[in-house]
Design a protein around this motif. Sequence first.
Motif, mmCIF file in Angstrom:
data_model
loop_
_atom_site.group_PDB
_atom_site.id
_atom_site.type_symbol
_atom_site.label_atom_id
_atom_site.label_comp_id
_atom_site.label_asym_id
_atom_site.label_seq_id
_atom_site.Cartn_x
_atom_site.Cartn_y
_atom_site.Cartn_z
ATOM 1 N N HIS A 130 0.759 -1.121 -0.048
ATOM 2 C CA HIS A 130 -0.076 -0.018 0.107
ATOM 3 C C HIS A 130 0.872 1.281 0.164
ATOM 4 N N ALA A 131 0.424 2.318 -0.551
ATOM 5 C CA ALA A 131 1.247 3.750 -0.729
ATOM 6 C C ALA A 131 1.203 4.066 0.759
ATOM 7 N N ARG A 142 -1.956 8.693 -14.167
ATOM 8 C CA ARG A 142 -2.330 9.808 -13.224
ATOM 9 C C ARG A 142 -1.173 10.912 -12.925
ATOM 10 N N ILE A 143 -1.519 11.918 -12.603
ATOM 11 C CA ILE A 143 -0.709 13.168 -12.724
ATOM 12 C C ILE A 143 0.547 12.949 -11.912
ATOM 13 N N SER A 144 0.364 12.207 -10.912
ATOM 14 C CA SER A 144 1.694 11.894 -10.093
ATOM 15 C C SER A 144 2.397 11.025 -10.664
ATOM 16 N N LYS A 150 -0.066 3.142 -7.915
ATOM 17 C CA LYS A 150 -0.629 3.021 -6.578
ATOM 18 C C LYS A 150 0.137 1.573 -6.060
ATOM 19 N N GLY A 151 0.435 1.647 -4.722
ATOM 20 C CA GLY A 151 0.672 0.321 -4.210
ATOM 21 C C GLY A 151 1.977 -0.152 -4.702
ATOM 22 N N GLY A 170 -3.912 0.367 -14.550
ATOM 23 C CA GLY A 170 -3.011 0.079 -13.406
ATOM 24 C C GLY A 170 -4.248 -0.034 -12.069
ATOM 25 N N HIS A 171 -5.440 -0.550 -12.588
ATOM 26 C CA HIS A 171 -6.253 -0.853 -11.374
ATOM 27 C C HIS A 171 -6.281 -2.237 -10.883
#
Length: 307
Positions: A26-27, A162-164, A185-186, A278-279
Amino acid sequence: MSLCISPAARDALQNWLEGQRALLGHAEATIEAYRGDLTEFLSFISMHKGEAQGLGPLAEIGVTDMRSWMARMRSSGVGARSLARKLSAVKSFYRWLAEREGFDPTAVLSARTPKYQRKLPRPLPEAAAAQMMVQVGEQDARQWVSARDTAVVMLLYGCGLRISEALSLTGKDAPIGPSLRIRGKGDKERIVPVIAPARDAVTQYLDLCPYPVEPAAPLFRAIKGGALSPRSIQIAMAQARAQMGLPASATPHALRHSFATHLLNAGGDLRAIQELLGHASLSTTQAYTAVDSARLMEVYRKAHPRG
């Protein structure tokens, strides 16, 4: 409030969080959200019971205790969506704690998740998305800044980033090839194809950028040479959408939604779109089928003689 938590409960929470970080990847933002939710819950239980609760008493939490906590959350203004997230964290922690301490967590796990209407993604129409690629580049008179902002939004819409993720690219990712390896993410890694217009936009930006391309440095630079912040792109899009007469929902993240919806409209496979975005779960991606169905129903209502 965390002072109300017993040392044993605090240690158990920390061990659970470390497991979430190490085993599930997890992030850090997710870990801190879990920490806040569980600290709030454990503090409430301590105050509700009149003293800090060790692991033994925590194992005896009943249905009435859970109802009292949820009622307290609602009365303090916590919405259904947020309460559902908090309850999910509590249940996850209790599953782990019950397995470790050997008790029955049914009272906690049987708490009913509040019903709420999931927000559907709000993509831009295809023509508006295409115009946004142009309009964003007209918000700054400095040519390299204009090229930079265009390149970023091209990656958001052209690759579904995602912007990140776009702003985490570094010099070692240049020159941009037919695909990019993205860590999302993650800490999950995926490969995304890069369309030619997006590659060309990044190349043009790099040709104009006054800062050298260094492997460990951010690919997208701020005015003073540091890492570009998401806020800069958000402001550029806010200015562009005002000129285009678009609603406030036309944000950088809406370009990612647009990428998914437009692929789906064109016949894209849902599983493939899940991989591109990336879901972790297909159910997250399936929200876009609801968007598509809503669009089709609107066309039906407007076009059918009996609509």
